[in-house]
Design a protein around this motif. Sequence first.
Motif, PDB file in Angstrom:
ATOM      1  N   GLU A  68       4.798  28.914  66.875  1.00  0.00           N
ATOM      2  CA  GLU A  68       3.650  28.609  66.016  1.00  0.00           C
ATOM      3  C   GLU A  68       3.247  27.137  66.132  1.00  0.00           C
ATOM      4  OE1 GLU A  68       3.957  28.596  61.686  1.00  0.00           O
ATOM      5  OE2 GLU A  68       6.138  28.551  61.886  1.00  0.00           O
ATOM      6  N   ALA A  71      -0.138  26.478  67.661  1.00  0.00           N
ATOM      7  CA  ALA A  71      -1.324  26.456  66.795  1.00  0.00           C
ATOM      8  C   ALA A  71      -1.495  25.079  66.160  1.00  0.00           C
ATOM      9  CB  ALA A  71      -1.209  27.535  65.723  1.00  0.00           C
ATOM     10  N   THR A 141       1.633  34.242  60.797  1.00  0.00           N
ATOM     11  CA  THR A 141       0.523  35.101  61.234  1.00  0.00           C
ATOM     12  C   THR A 141      -0.807  34.504  60.815  1.00  0.00           C
ATOM     13  OG1 THR A 141       1.959  37.028  60.955  1.00  0.00           O
ATOM     14  CG2 THR A 141      -0.394  37.448  61.189  1.00  0.00           C
ATOM     15  N   VAL A 144      -1.568  31.370  63.088  1.00  0.00           N
ATOM     16  CA  VAL A 144      -1.920  31.719  64.465  1.00  0.00           C
ATOM     17  C   VAL A 144      -3.273  32.418  64.546  1.00  0.00           C
ATOM     18  CG1 VAL A 144      -1.288  33.202  66.411  1.00  0.00           C
ATOM     19  CG2 VAL A 144       0.454  31.824  65.279  1.00  0.00           C
ATOM     20  N   LEU A 145      -3.512  33.388  63.667  1.00  0.00           N
ATOM     21  CA  LEU A 145      -4.772  34.139  63.727  1.00  0.00           C
ATOM     22  C   LEU A 145      -5.954  33.362  63.156  1.00  0.00           C
ATOM     23  CD1 LEU A 145      -3.908  37.871  62.978  1.00  0.00           C
ATOM     24  CD2 LEU A 145      -4.154  36.698  65.166  1.00  0.00           C
ATOM     25  N   MET A 148      -5.864  30.062  66.609  1.00  0.00           N
ATOM     26  CA  MET A 148      -6.038  30.413  68.016  1.00  0.00           C
ATOM     27  C   MET A 148      -7.421  30.997  68.334  1.00  0.00           C
ATOM     28  SD  MET A 148      -3.333  29.105  69.076  1.00  0.00           S
ATOM     29  CE  MET A 148      -3.341  29.511  70.833  1.00  0.00           C
ATOM     30  N   PRO A 149      -8.022  31.801  67.448  1.00  0.00           N
ATOM     31  CA  PRO A 149      -9.390  32.250  67.726  1.00  0.00           C
ATOM     32  C   PRO A 149     -10.391  31.099  67.803  1.00  0.00           C
ATOM     33  CG  PRO A 149      -8.386  33.705  66.138  1.00  0.00           C
ATOM     34  CD  PRO A 149      -7.458  32.530  66.291  1.00  0.00           C
ATOM     35  N   LYS A 152     -10.144  29.875  71.318  1.00  0.00           N
ATOM     36  CA  LYS A 152     -10.886  30.805  72.187  1.00  0.00           C
ATOM     37  C   LYS A 152     -12.390  30.551  72.077  1.00  0.00           C
ATOM     38  CE  LYS A 152     -11.779  35.794  72.739  1.00  0.00           C
ATOM     39  NZ  LYS A 152     -13.171  35.788  72.261  1.00  0.00           N
ATOM     40  N   VAL A 172      -4.949  33.175  75.368  1.00  0.00           N
ATOM     41  CA  VAL A 172      -5.028  32.955  73.920  1.00  0.00           C
ATOM     42  C   VAL A 172      -4.957  34.278  73.167  1.00  0.00           C
ATOM     43  CG1 VAL A 172      -6.525  32.191  72.042  1.00  0.00           C
ATOM     44  CG2 VAL A 172      -6.261  30.762  74.073  1.00  0.00           C
ATOM     45  N   SER A 176      -1.848  35.309  70.780  1.00  0.00           N
ATOM     46  CA  SER A 176      -2.113  35.545  69.359  1.00  0.00           C
ATOM     47  C   SER A 176      -1.538  36.864  68.890  1.00  0.00           C
ATOM     48  CB  SER A 176      -3.626  35.505  69.084  1.00  0.00           C
ATOM     49  OG  SER A 176      -4.160  34.243  69.433  1.00  0.00           O
ATOM     50  N   TRP A 177      -1.874  37.934  69.590  1.00  0.00           N
ATOM     51  CA  TRP A 177      -1.420  39.247  69.144  1.00  0.00           C
ATOM     52  C   TRP A 177       0.055  39.477  69.472  1.00  0.00           C
ATOM     53  CZ3 TRP A 177      -3.787  41.338  65.390  1.00  0.00           C
ATOM     54  CH2 TRP A 177      -5.144  41.071  65.214  1.00  0.00           C
ATOM     55  N   ASN A 202      -8.881  36.722  59.841  1.00  0.00           N
ATOM     56  CA  ASN A 202     -10.077  37.192  60.541  1.00  0.00           C
ATOM     57  C   ASN A 202     -11.329  36.973  59.709  1.00  0.00           C
ATOM     58  OD1 ASN A 202      -9.685  38.768  63.290  1.00  0.00           O
ATOM     59  ND2 ASN A 202      -7.855  39.149  62.074  1.00  0.00           N
TER      60      ASN A 202
END
Length: 222
Positions: A68, A71, A141, A144-145, A148-149, A152, A172, A176-177, A202
């Motif tokens: 992590e 991130a 989680t 990172v989510l 990281m997006p 991207k 990426v 992430s996933w 998200n």
Amino acid sequence: MKERKHRDMVIGMALLLCFGVWTALIQCIDVQGIGPKGTEVGFANINMWFHEITGVHMGIYVATDWLELAAILVCMYFAWVGIVQSIKRKSLLRVDVDILLLGVYYALVITCYLVFEVFPVNYRPILIDGALEASYPSSTTLLVLSVMPTLKYQIERRMRNTTWRKTMVVFVVLFSWGMVLGRLVSGVHWATDIIGSVLLANGMFRMYRSLAETLGGKHGIQ
């Protein structure tokens, strides 16, 4: 582009609403004292069923804890980009809008983390160093989510080399996933903790992207 901005805002708001509903449901549906030291957990039967399937894998837990940091490095990089732009352009207000929004966005992510640390919804299914730790939403989680997006998005927005851009985007996404899956099977969170993080991260990211594209701004330093 205009259609995506509108769609992102609507979906982002819907996801945040779902997160709020999910958080409320966790505290009132099938709540049982199945956690360490009798701590109560919502959706107890489902959570316990999944936890028994995965078991506990401390090696994966430690690995995802270290990974992590990637991130955090992303956050530091974009902070550096903002500082460089403000120095070269001699004003913080001349920094690219999407970079300024990133600073606000990352601050919101940290705020969400702190709020749930201070007011825990539930605790981890295992003790960490003999102590209870807040588990909802999964902080790794969420980080990172959330972060990281944005990497991207910035790669797609700024990088001109098509081959490198595609390679980095794939990396990426997989990273992430992979982190989400690793955290899920490590057994240090309830399954509902991971779901909560996915909804919150998200939702916030889509709203960030919508605002970044709506307000526009120069592309800045490569």
